[in-house]
Design a protein around this motif. Structure first.
Motif, PDB file in Angstrom:
ATOM      1  N   LEU A  84       0.840  -1.204   0.000  1.00  0.00           N
ATOM      2  CA  LEU A  84       0.000   0.000   0.000  1.00  0.00           C
ATOM      3  C   LEU A  84       0.873   1.251   0.000  1.00  0.00           C
ATOM      4  O   LEU A  84       0.560   2.244  -0.659  1.00  0.00           O
ATOM      5  CB  LEU A  84      -0.936   0.006   1.210  1.00  0.00           C
ATOM      6  CG  LEU A  84      -1.906  -1.173   1.341  1.00  0.00           C
ATOM      7  CD1 LEU A  84      -2.849  -0.963   2.518  1.00  0.00           C
ATOM      8  CD2 LEU A  84      -2.698  -1.402   0.069  1.00  0.00           C
ATOM      9  N   TYR A 135      -7.224  -4.299  -1.577  1.00  0.00           N
ATOM     10  CA  TYR A 135      -7.078  -3.476  -0.374  1.00  0.00           C
ATOM     11  C   TYR A 135      -7.028  -2.008  -0.777  1.00  0.00           C
ATOM     12  O   TYR A 135      -6.177  -1.633  -1.596  1.00  0.00           O
ATOM     13  CB  TYR A 135      -5.785  -3.829   0.373  1.00  0.00           C
ATOM     14  CG  TYR A 135      -5.825  -5.144   1.113  1.00  0.00           C
ATOM     15  CD1 TYR A 135      -5.862  -5.173   2.501  1.00  0.00           C
ATOM     16  CD2 TYR A 135      -5.829  -6.360   0.435  1.00  0.00           C
ATOM     17  CE1 TYR A 135      -5.896  -6.385   3.193  1.00  0.00           C
ATOM     18  CE2 TYR A 135      -5.869  -7.567   1.109  1.00  0.00           C
ATOM     19  CZ  TYR A 135      -5.897  -7.567   2.489  1.00  0.00           C
ATOM     20  OH  TYR A 135      -5.938  -8.763   3.168  1.00  0.00           O
ATOM     21  N   THR A 137      -5.790   1.622  -0.665  1.00  0.00           N
ATOM     22  CA  THR A 137      -4.517   2.192  -0.223  1.00  0.00           C
ATOM     23  C   THR A 137      -4.685   3.055   1.017  1.00  0.00           C
ATOM     24  O   THR A 137      -3.756   3.183   1.822  1.00  0.00           O
ATOM     25  CB  THR A 137      -3.892   3.008  -1.374  1.00  0.00           C
ATOM     26  OG1 THR A 137      -3.896   2.207  -2.554  1.00  0.00           O
ATOM     27  CG2 THR A 137      -2.458   3.399  -1.065  1.00  0.00           C
ATOM     28  N   ARG A 140      -3.461   2.119   4.683  1.00  0.00           N
ATOM     29  CA  ARG A 140      -2.038   1.988   5.030  1.00  0.00           C
ATOM     30  C   ARG A 140      -1.745   2.408   6.471  1.00  0.00           C
ATOM     31  O   ARG A 140      -1.100   1.688   7.223  1.00  0.00           O
ATOM     32  CB  ARG A 140      -1.200   2.825   4.071  1.00  0.00           C
ATOM     33  CG  ARG A 140       0.253   2.916   4.480  1.00  0.00           C
ATOM     34  CD  ARG A 140       1.003   3.969   3.706  1.00  0.00           C
ATOM     35  NE  ARG A 140       2.301   4.200   4.291  1.00  0.00           N
ATOM     36  CZ  ARG A 140       3.108   5.173   3.926  1.00  0.00           C
ATOM     37  NH1 ARG A 140       2.747   5.994   2.967  1.00  0.00           N
ATOM     38  NH2 ARG A 140       4.277   5.322   4.507  1.00  0.00           N
TER      39      ARG A 140
END
Length: 194
Positions: A84, A135, A137, A140
């Motif tokens: 990420l 996922y 980003t 993160r």
């Protein structure tokens, strides 16, 4: 639906391969390395592909950018975090190097059904596969905070946060992981289209 041109694909190859006893990403099936088989599929779907591995020089032959974990020795969740962190796109498609039978059709279906604001992973009918899915980003920082307080379980983090789980039971055989010498021997006798 998420379009592949708007995602980065991250191939996680940072495991210690302790059960295999050697770098499982570089084992071969029908003349192709496990990591190479998955890389070939990713290239057909995504414009941006990266590898997450602490020993990136081993995978230079793939000709993808390679990044180490930012938080070291923290398992697959740290690999996701690094993916990420090194992505310039809003979402990352995560896949582990030990699932060499995943297909382009499977990836495209995940993208077509992915939730824009939540982690989207798959289930084979028996268990979830947290290292095969999308996922955002934006997660993160949340993952980093979990890692820094010692919470390193991917499944634990996902259960606490919430996720979308797609039924991929019809792809169960393609989601099999290869982590032991016995699993590798079995996989070597299998056809790619099974």
């Amino acid at each position: 639906m998420l379009h592949p041109t708007n995602l980065t694909a991250a191939l996680l190859a940072g495991g210690k391969s302790s059960r295999m006893g050697t770098d499982q990403a570089l084992l071969t099936i029908n003349g192709a390395t496990l990591i190479g088989r998955i890389a070939d599929v990713l290239k057909r779907v995504f414009d941006r592909v990266i590898v997450i591995a602490d020993r990136g020089e081993r995978y230079a032959f793939l000709q993808f950018p390679c990044y180490p974990d930012i938080v070291h020795d923290a398992g697959p969740l740290a690999g996701i975090h690094s993916a990420l962190a090194h992505s310039a796109t809003g979402h990352v498609f995560i896949v582990s190097c030990d699932t060499p039978f995943v297909s382009e059709a499977m990836i495209r279906e995940v993208l077509a059904r992915a939730h824009k604001h939540a982690v989207t992973i798959v289930s084979d009918g028996m268990r979830t596969h947290s290292l095969f899915g999308v996922y955002p980003t934006a997660l993160r920082t949340e993952i980093e905070q979990s890692l820094l307080v010692g919470k390193r379980s991917v499944s634990g983090w996902l259960e606490a946060r919430g996720m979308e789980v797609l039924d991929f039971s019809r792809f169960a055989a393609r989601l099999e992981n290869i982590n032991t010498p016995e699993e590798w021997e079995k996989a070597k006798s299998r056809r790619s289209d099974e």
